[in-house]
Structures are given as structure tokens and as C-alpha cells.
Write a protein that holds these residues in place. Structure first.
Motif, PDB file in Angstrom:
ATOM      1  N   THR A  61      40.517  29.115  38.230  1.00  0.00           N
ATOM      2  CA  THR A  61      40.876  30.079  39.169  1.00  0.00           C
ATOM      3  C   THR A  61      40.390  31.481  38.211  1.00  0.00           C
ATOM      4  O   THR A  61      39.965  32.250  38.752  1.00  0.00           O
ATOM      5  CB  THR A  61      42.352  30.105  39.508  1.00  0.00           C
ATOM      6  OG1 THR A  61      42.824  28.868  39.876  1.00  0.00           O
ATOM      7  CG2 THR A  61      42.620  31.379  40.341  1.00  0.00           C
ATOM      8  N   GLN A  65      37.385  34.264  39.288  1.00  0.00           N
ATOM      9  CA  GLN A  65      37.706  35.556  39.614  1.00  0.00           C
ATOM     10  C   GLN A  65      36.822  36.595  38.806  1.00  0.00           C
ATOM     11  O   GLN A  65      36.210  37.343  39.332  1.00  0.00           O
ATOM     12  CB  GLN A  65      39.079  35.931  39.384  1.00  0.00           C
ATOM     13  CG  GLN A  65      39.405  37.367  39.597  1.00  0.00           C
ATOM     14  CD  GLN A  65      39.167  37.777  41.076  1.00  0.00           C
ATOM     15  OE1 GLN A  65      39.423  37.369  42.127  1.00  0.00           O
ATOM     16  NE2 GLN A  65      38.296  38.923  41.299  1.00  0.00           N
ATOM     17  N   LYS A  68      33.063  36.372  39.951  1.00  0.00           N
ATOM     18  CA  LYS A  68      33.070  37.685  41.404  1.00  0.00           C
ATOM     19  C   LYS A  68      33.124  39.112  40.781  1.00  0.00           C
ATOM     20  O   LYS A  68      32.629  39.656  41.387  1.00  0.00           O
ATOM     21  CB  LYS A  68      34.515  37.283  42.096  1.00  0.00           C
ATOM     22  CG  LYS A  68      34.491  36.046  43.052  1.00  0.00           C
ATOM     23  CD  LYS A  68      35.908  36.029  43.800  1.00  0.00           C
ATOM     24  CE  LYS A  68      35.984  34.643  44.511  1.00  0.00           C
ATOM     25  NZ  LYS A  68      37.252  34.266  45.154  1.00  0.00           N
ATOM     26  N   ASP A  69      34.115  39.183  39.939  1.00  0.00           N
ATOM     27  CA  ASP A  69      33.974  40.698  39.350  1.00  0.00           C
ATOM     28  C   ASP A  69      32.832  40.815  38.576  1.00  0.00           C
ATOM     29  O   ASP A  69      32.145  41.878  38.655  1.00  0.00           O
ATOM     30  CB  ASP A  69      35.045  40.767  38.270  1.00  0.00           C
ATOM     31  CG  ASP A  69      36.738  40.653  38.600  1.00  0.00           C
ATOM     32  OD1 ASP A  69      36.715  40.913  39.919  1.00  0.00           O
ATOM     33  OD2 ASP A  69      37.414  40.343  37.735  1.00  0.00           O
TER      34      ASP A  69
END
Length: 148
Positions: A61, A65, A68-69
Motif C-alpha cells: 500500500t 502511494q 502515485k506521489d
């Protein structure tokens, strides 16, 4: 604009380092699962394996993230704006902000910038504001002095 480019570069470095750390943790967790042989302890083995699996899921997870950042940072608009939006540097009477992703403080040229997400509480207050606008956050009123 140079300030923004340097902020983006530092954010990308932090994010890339974070991705590497998470991937290393995933490798270690996978090795622990693979190398763990069932012992006569039975339940103890199952609990240990489940804990490692939960760690692995959490790392996956976090990795998602962080990726994506990184994508957000790579696609940040760097042109000057008249209002606060993604990729904006804001100077208020209390603080300097960079609207990008939630990283926290970055020191650049002896000035501290708080790198925030537009969906963070302070980010939500700042979005769409222009020079001369005010926000009230954590008991402090802040005037927007400059936007770039």
C-alpha cells in the motif's frame, strides 16, 4: 521558477528514496516468508507468518502511494499562477508552502517550505486563494503575501 524546480527535485529525491526503502522492506518480508520453515510450534508459526504477511500488505500500500506521489511530482505544472493550485509556492505571513504532495518540511536556501497536498487541511484552505487573501489555521490567521 528556479525555487519551484529545486523544490520538485528535492521532493522527487525524497519520494524516490522512500520507494527504494519500501522495496527493500518488501524484499526482506518476502525472504522472511520464504525462509520460514514450519516448526513444531504450530500456531506460533502461523501467527508469525500472518504478521509478516500483514507487513507485506502494508508495504505494498505504501509503495503504491509513493509511486502515485512520484507521478504527481513528475507532472506538476510549474508556470506562475495568480491563485493557489497544484504546483504553487505560497508565502504567507506565517509560513512558506509548496502545494504538491504531503512530505513535510524542506529547507531550501535557509528558508523552510512546508510541502503539502491540496487535500490536506491547510491545502484545502489555501486552494483557489490569491495574494491578499486570508486563511485561519490552527488558531493562526495568515495573509497570502505572494504566490508563484
Amino acid at each position: 521558477m528556479n525555487c519551484k524546480k529545486e523544490l520538485v527535485a528535492r521532493c522527487l529525491k525524497k519520494t524516490t528514496d522512500r520507494i527504494a526503502e519500501i522495496m527493500h522492506a518488501i524484499e526482506q518480508a518476502q525472504e522472511a516468508i520464504e525462509n520460514d520453515t514450519k516448526s513444531s510450534a504450530g500456531d506460533k508459526y502461523e501467527i508469525s507468518r500472518e504478521m509478516v504477511q500483514q507487513d507485506l500488505n502494508r508495504y505494498q500500500t505504501q509503495l503504491s502511494q509513493a509511486r502515485k506521489d512520484k507521478t504527481i511530482l513528475e507532472q506538476l505544472p510549474l508556470e506562475r499562477k495568480e491563485y493557489v493550485g497544484l504546483g504553487t509556492v505560497i508565502f504567507t505571513s506565517a509560513m512558506a508552502y509548496f502545494v504538491a504532495i504531503s512530505i513535510g518540511q524542506i529547507l531550501l536556501d535557509q528558508k523552510t517550505y512546508m510541502v503539502i497536498s491540496p487535500s490536506s487541511p491547510i491545502g484545502k484552505l489555501l486552494m483557489g486563494k490569491s495574494v491578499g487573501g486570508h486563511i485561519y489555521f490552527n488558531g493562526v490567521s495568515q495573509e497570502l503575501l505572494a504566490i508563484s
